[in-house]
Write a protein that holds these residues in place. Structure first.
Motif, short mmCIF file in Angstrom:
data_model
loop_
_atom_site.label_atom_id
_atom_site.label_comp_id
_atom_site.label_asym_id
_atom_site.label_seq_id
_atom_site.Cartn_x
_atom_site.Cartn_y
_atom_site.Cartn_z
N VAL A 51 1.37 -10.83 -6.65
CA VAL A 51 2.19 -10.02 -7.53
C VAL A 51 1.66 -8.60 -7.66
O VAL A 51 2.42 -7.67 -7.96
N ARG A 92 7.32 -8.92 -2.18
CA ARG A 92 7.82 -9.54 -3.42
C ARG A 92 7.94 -11.06 -3.26
O ARG A 92 7.69 -11.81 -4.21
N LYS A 93 8.30 -11.50 -2.07
CA LYS A 93 8.55 -12.93 -1.86
C LYS A 93 7.30 -13.70 -1.46
O LYS A 93 7.13 -14.87 -1.85
N SER A 126 7.38 -8.20 7.84
CA SER A 126 8.56 -7.82 7.06
C SER A 126 9.79 -7.68 7.96
O SER A 126 10.91 -7.97 7.54
N TYR A 141 1.07 -6.50 -5.55
CA TYR A 141 1.66 -5.58 -4.59
C TYR A 141 2.98 -5.00 -5.08
O TYR A 141 3.41 -3.94 -4.61
N THR A 142 3.64 -5.66 -6.00
CA THR A 142 4.92 -5.17 -6.48
C THR A 142 4.94 -4.90 -7.99
O THR A 142 5.90 -4.33 -8.49
N SER A 143 3.88 -5.31 -8.69
CA SER A 143 3.84 -5.05 -10.13
C SER A 143 3.74 -3.56 -10.43
O SER A 143 4.21 -3.08 -11.46
N PRO A 163 4.93 -0.32 -8.42
CA PRO A 163 5.63 0.13 -7.19
C PRO A 163 4.93 1.29 -6.50
O PRO A 163 5.18 1.53 -5.31
N LYS A 210 8.68 -4.08 0.98
CA LYS A 210 8.69 -4.45 -0.43
C LYS A 210 9.35 -5.82 -0.64
O LYS A 210 8.89 -6.63 -1.46
N GLN A 211 10.44 -6.07 0.08
CA GLN A 211 11.10 -7.37 -0.03
C GLN A 211 10.18 -8.49 0.41
O GLN A 211 10.10 -9.55 -0.24
#
Length: 216
Positions: free
Chosen positions: A85, A80-81, A60, A87-89, A91, A76-77
């Motif tokens: 999914v 997300r990329k 990261s 991991y960010t669906s 929070p 998180k950025q």
């Protein structure tokens, strides 16, 4: 075109592939050692977990273009990329992983038996949770799961000076987390491909390498 100190993009990308090959090989080796049972059938869960989180932190940071002063926001950025999914669906997964496990293992060697979310600004506006944890050696999906309890429960096995309640549990599969972190580097929409297609990504990577390998 070149990005100093690399003579060309081709040279930069060749180095990046070699760099990740070396780092991934070491990462897998270290986690494998931690996940090898001792004579009592035990694993070194927390050294393995902090190694996973630290490697994700490195990735990261490379994506953000800074190896210092980066943290949960940058993780998180990156997730997300480049990561699944899952991991960010939800929070809560990365929030609790970072605040309750990452920070406490890094600074105290062992997380609090129960982490109170009211103590961190990250959780402002959320319901108050008293979070305990389980770390698994086996592969599980999702790699990080957060489960709320309908009614408060109390720790039973951990030595404690008084009754300690919890109303939430985070469960982490070290093996699945490791697989997903490595998977975020390779593939058609992963970080290494991003380096190949984005000049800004290459500039950020190069800036980080100047810190990682300071020139004379």
């Amino acid at each position: 075109m070149s990005i100093a100190p690399f003579k060309s993009d081709k040279e930069l990308l060749a180095f990046a592939r070699a760099f990740f090959h070396n780092r991934v090989e070491t990462f897998r080796k270290d986690v494998a050692i931690c996940m090898t049972r001792n004579a009592r059938g035990e694993h070194a869960y927390f050294p393995a977990l902090i190694t996973c989180i630290a490697f994700a932190d490195l990735l990261s940071g490379l994506h953000a273009g800074k190896l210092q002063y980066h943290g949960l926001k940058e993780l998180k950025q990156y997730a997300r990329k480049f990561m699944k999914v899952e991991y960010t669906s939800d929070p809560r997964r990365l929030d609790i992983l970072y605040e309750a496990l990452r920070h406490k293992i890094a600074h105290l060697a062992y997380p609090y038996p129960v982490f109170d979310t009211v103590t961190k600004k990250t959780f402002q506006g959320q319901r108050r949770r008293r979070v305990t944890w389980t770390v698994h050696a086996s592969k599980r999906r999702p790699a990080i799961a957060v489960k709320d309890e309908r009614t408060p429960r109390f720790l039973l096995k951990t030595p404690k000076p008084w009754p300690v309640s919890y109303n939430c549990r985070i469960e982490v599969s070290v093996r699945s987390l490791q697989i997903d972190i490595v998977g975020s580097i390779y593939g058609p929409s992963r970080y290494l491909r991003h380096l190949e297609t984005s000049r800004m990504a290459r500039e950020r990577f190069t800036g980080c390498m100047l810190d990682y390998f300071p020139p004379p």
